[in-house]
Scaffold this active site. Structure first.
Site, mmCIF file in Angstrom:
data_model
loop_
_atom_site.group_PDB
_atom_site.id
_atom_site.type_symbol
_atom_site.label_atom_id
_atom_site.label_comp_id
_atom_site.label_asym_id
_atom_site.label_seq_id
_atom_site.Cartn_x
_atom_site.Cartn_y
_atom_site.Cartn_z
ATOM 1 N N LYS A 171 2.982 38.314 47.148
ATOM 2 C CA LYS A 171 3.856 39.448 47.441
ATOM 3 C C LYS A 171 3.085 40.595 48.071
ATOM 4 O O LYS A 171 3.548 41.219 49.039
ATOM 5 C CB LYS A 171 4.544 39.908 46.153
ATOM 6 C CG LYS A 171 5.468 38.866 45.538
ATOM 7 C CD LYS A 171 5.908 39.251 44.133
ATOM 8 C CE LYS A 171 6.758 38.149 43.500
ATOM 9 N NZ LYS A 171 7.131 38.433 42.100
ATOM 10 N N GLN A 176 7.001 41.793 36.817
ATOM 11 C CA GLN A 176 6.632 40.381 36.894
ATOM 12 C C GLN A 176 6.881 39.704 35.550
ATOM 13 O O GLN A 176 6.398 40.142 34.509
ATOM 14 C CB GLN A 176 5.150 40.248 37.279
ATOM 15 C CG GLN A 176 4.695 38.817 37.504
ATOM 16 C CD GLN A 176 5.346 38.190 38.723
ATOM 17 O OE1 GLN A 176 5.498 38.834 39.754
ATOM 18 N NE2 GLN A 176 5.719 36.928 38.602
ATOM 19 N N ASP A 214 14.406 43.151 42.866
ATOM 20 C CA ASP A 214 14.544 41.774 42.369
ATOM 21 C C ASP A 214 15.996 41.461 42.027
ATOM 22 O O ASP A 214 16.354 40.304 41.829
ATOM 23 C CB ASP A 214 13.684 41.583 41.116
ATOM 24 C CG ASP A 214 12.425 40.783 41.404
ATOM 25 O OD1 ASP A 214 12.377 40.118 42.459
ATOM 26 O OD2 ASP A 214 11.496 40.816 40.590
#
Length: 880
Positions: free
Chosen positions: A76, A120, A145
């Site tokens: 990422k 995460q 997300d």
């Protein structure tokens, strides 16, 4: 844009010889994601053209140090750097608690330079973690997300344009579109129901008008369900579970699985496969995504796309340097209700909302209930590189005992600049003391439609600053009394043992005691001689010289107002002279050993209190030194923080109590010297009734209404009074700054009277003169004043002090004189001449940092009025 043929690879064909159909077309996630990244680069180039220097910000928050998480994060961060997104990796240790994680999320939520936040998963902590709670702590507008309940709810309702779509399903939809297949009307099957892939994938297909079936581990006859699918998306997390023979001929197959199975041919003994058995599926599918190289790269690409999308949304509402703040709409009533009735007719914003609107972080704000808060000094450290805004000081002519309206004008001007002229504006005013609360001024923080609200909270108790000063003052007085008693009754040894106890055979001197020894020239405290012990322990205070409560409270409040940090306040408190020895030597709080305790008592009081005006503009209410016996200004720290928060195009309006010769002069020569801040404009408040008083009209007395003579037009009386205005304008202009005169109008003022004041003020050097009606109309009544100060702030100016610092300790002068006259005699109005200013004593306020001459018969502290405004007032529960 490349054609679809360029994005796909044919696995081969045997259709010409064996009658078999062509093998499935590979839908390449690598190539599609590359095209997405190139498009995003172009978007960012356009954004930078419109907003030079702007870069979208992305934060990846990780708990622990899992290898798989580190791999995903590195992918990422690499993609973000390639595109031009400013991405950072925040890693918390495995020992992090849930509260620590939540606090860090709040920090990122409030950072305007960050537009996307990823937590995460999984959270690799040794402490219990509620993943749902942590995920939902991310601000929905930064949830790139798409995992918060708010974004999931909007997706399930079909609000696709007002939410973030989870990256993997969004990437799947992009890959389906690359096949040229129309989703509408097709039978779609989704295997898996996780909120990351399966559930949002179902919603996306449904709102794209497919007929969707969701399957999972409990679905019976899964093969039959798969066989009906025109579009199949698999995210079950089971290696090669879907067999080729299950598929419908020519189906679009999107494989989201990433699994590792044993493979001796690989160096690490493992091979990555999807949830679909690829060798058999490619024989029957029309299109298929490979693993790896299919959905994986698209997930990262969609994360970047969501981050850029978030930045675009931010820029639609963001104006550089402008607050995203809401203002209340006033509807002034006529006849005008009482101040209390007006104040109670408005519901203030919550203090948390106001703090966010002006750019304060949650951890920088300490709420006191829902409508007031202390602001931590850490905010000033965070904002130290931010340019200051424009700085306005509001002063006035010598007022009547009823006041001249400087506080009301300060608040009205801030409301006009913010709510009506749409520039960031902050008001900084003093906290009302008990004398002003219960005296003739009532609430003493504005009036009419220019008030600080809630009225009761700001007037009666606020955040205990005054109580802290009183407690500190009492501590000094009690300590002096105790020290005098102990020194008169104890032997040298007993007193020494009391001050520096012997513990485990050793004496440990405090910091203040070490400083006292140093001042006495004693270098080795561990080997004190008897004569050194005597000098150290015997302050020999003359009880007649101890400072009285009013005086000490004044200097302590002055210290609080002039401090620039907690450390500076501590040092100032230590320097305070609170008594003298019988030989005339000064005794400080550090000599008494209580300077550290005083700082502890006042450590919260040093933080400015945040509140709001009736129109929702922010106000710092902090400290209340009086102008007749101290500097008469609100705190330096309030001004400093406000100047950083408003930004270079904003305005901070601060008040100097009393006339220009008093509070304003002390503002410049004392406060500005301590702060290092230089104002841009002086606003001088005047009123027709007060000028008539200075022109020889009848006296105005505390507790009485304005004399009726001032309601009738009298140009002769007014013109005589304008001589006083001219003198105060001379006082203000002596500092080298542009001066704007604000006429605080009354309903009885005539056009001829207002015109005369305007004419005389301009002849005396005022840059502009503006009649104002903010008391009756709120900020709308001060818009012309706001525009005038905006123009004045742009004129060339250079501030200068009236005198150089020469004298005891190079300290400035703080005259203790009446605020009701230019002279020492409160009865002498206008421009008195031919008098000698009698100085009856001079004190050195070493803590506050100024010399303190007592002029004439000025009282210390000032006396309270005989009849106070608290009579017949009731702030009970029933009446608020």
């Amino acid at each position: 844009m490349l054609s679809f043929a360029a994005l796909t690879l044919r696995l081969g064909s045997t259709g010409c010889r064996g009658g078999r159909r062509n093998l499935a077309t590979i839908v390449s996630g690598n190539k599609t994601s590359q095209l997405v990244r190139e498009r995003l680069k172009e978007d960012l180039d356009q954004m930078r053209g419109q907003f030079p220097g702007f870069r979208p910000g992305l934060v990846v928050l990780q708990v622990g140090d899992r290898d798989d998480s580190n791999l995903y994060i590195s992918m990422k961060l690499k993609a973000a750097a390639e595109i031009g997104i400013n991405a950072s990796h925040v890693r918390l240790p495995k020992t992090a608690t849930e509260d620590e994680v939540l606090r860090r999320i709040v920090e990122v939520n409030e950072n305007l330079e960050v537009h996307g936040l990823i937590v995460q998963l999984p959270l690799d902590s040794i402490n219990p973690m509620d993943t749902e709670k942590v995920t939902n702590a991310v601000a929905p507008e930064k949830d790139v997300d798409g995992l918060t309940s708010i974004n999931a709810g909007k997706l399930s309702r079909g609000d696709l344009g007002d939410c973030f779509i989870p990256c993997t399903p969004k990437g799947c939809m992009k890959l389906i579109s690359q096949t040229g297949t129309s989703v509408a009307g097709k039978n779609a099957v989704v295997i898996g129901r996780s909120k990351i892939v399966g559930a949002p994938m179902h919603d996306l297909l449904l709102w794209s008008h497919a007929t969707v079936t969701t399957c999972h581990s409990k679905t019976t006859d899964l093969a039959a369900q798969v066989g009906r699918a025109d579009i199949l998306v698999v995210g079950a997390g089971m290696a090669e579970m879907v067999k080729g023979e299950w598929l419908k001929e020519g189906a679009v197959v999107i494989d989201c699985g990433i699994n590792h199975i044993p493979d001796d041919s690989k160096a690490n003994g493992m091979r990555v496969v999807g949830d679909v058995h690829y060798p058999s599926a490619k024989e029957k599918a029309g299109f298929i995504t490979p693993v790896p190289g299919g959905v994986g790269p698209m997930t990262v690409a969609m994360l970047m796309e969501n981050t850029v999308q978030s930045a675009k949304r931010f820029l639609k509402t963001y104006q550089p340097g402008k607050w995203n703040i809401s203002y209340a709409k006033l509807k002034p009533q006529k006849p005008q209700p009482s101040d209390a009735a007006i104040a109670h007719s408005f519901t203030p914003k919550t203090i948390g909302r106001l703090a966010r609107e002006v750019g304060l972080f949650s951890e920088e704000v300490e709420p006191y209930g829902t409508t007031r808060a202390k602001v931590r000094l850490e905010a000033l450290n965070r904002l130290k590189t931010q340019p200051n805004g424009k700085y306005l000081v509001v002063t006035g002519i010598t007022p009547t005992p009823l006041g001249e309206g400087t506080t009301t004008t300060t608040l009205g001007l801030a409301q006009a600049l913010g709510a009506h002229l749409h520039v960031n504006s902050f008001a900084c005013v003093r906290q009302p003391s008990r004398g002003s609360n219960f005296g003739v001024k009532g609430g003493a923080v504005g009036g009419g439609y220019c008030q600080v609200i809630p009225m009761e909270e700001v007037s009666l108790h606020l955040t205990s600053d005054i109580q802290a000063v009183m407690a500190a003052n009492s501590l000094v007085v009690d300590t002096i009394n105790a020290r005098v008693l102990c020194e008169s009754t104890q032997s040298d040894k007993a007193l020494f043992d009391w001050l520096v106890p012997l513990r485990d055979g050793h004496r440990k001197f405090s910091l203040s005691q070490l400083n006292r020894l140093k001042r006495l020239g004693i270098e080795k405290p561990e080997t004190l001689k008897p004569e050194d012990i005597y000098r150290f322990i015997r302050l020999d205070i003359d009880p007649e010289t101890k400072t009285l409560s009013g005086y000490v409270a004044s200097e302590m409040m002055a210290v609080l107002a002039l401090s620039t940090s907690l450390g500076d306040m501590t040092r100032r408190l230590a320097r305070m002279v609170v008594a003298y020895s019988r030989k005339g030597k000064p005794v400080t709080t550090e000599d008494l050993g209580i300077s550290g305790v005083l700082a502890t008592l006042m450590r919260d009081a040093v933080k400015p209190s945040l509140m709001q005006t009736m129109e929702g503009t922010p106000v710092f209410v902090h400290t209340c030194p009086l102008s007749d016996i101290a500097q008469g200004n609100s705190s330096i720290l309030a001004d400093q923080i406000a100047l950083k928060l408003v930004g270079p195009e904003g305005f901070v309006v601060t008040e100097a109590e009393g006339g220009a010769e008093l509070g304003m002069e002390k503002f410049f020569d004392i406060k500005c010297r301590s702060s290092g801040l230089h104002p841009d404009v002086v606003v001088m408040v005047a009123s027709v009734p007060a000028l008539k008083m200075h022109g020889g009209g009848p006296a105005v007395t505390a507790g009485s209404a304005m004399p009726k003579e001032y309601s009738a037009e009298n140009l002769t009386l007014l013109e005589n009074g304008c001589n006083h205005l001219k003198r105060q304008l001379e006082n203000a202009r002596a500092f080298g700054l542009p001066v704007v005169v604000a006429i605080n109008t009354f309903s009885t003022d005539t056009d001829a009277e207002l015109g005369l004041v305007c004419e005389q003020a301009k002849l005396a050097g005022a840059l502009e003169v503006v009649p104002c009606s903010h008391w009756a109309e709120g900020g709308a009544g001060a818009v012309a004043l706001g525009q005038a100060v905006q123009r004045a702030a742009e004129t060339p100016h250079q501030m200068n002090f009236l005198y150089d610092l020469e004298g005891l300790g190079n300290l400035p002068i703080c005259m203790a004189k009446t605020h009701l006259s230019l002279s020492h005699d409160p009865e002498r109005k206008g421009v008195p001449t031919g008098f000698t200013l009698p100085i009856r004593d001079i004190h050195a306020n070493l803590g506050a940092g100024f010399l303190y001459p007592l002029v004439g018969t000025a009282s210390v502290p000032p006396q309270s009025p005989a009849f106070s405004c608290f009579h017949d007032n009731d702030f009970s529960t029933e009446s608020k």
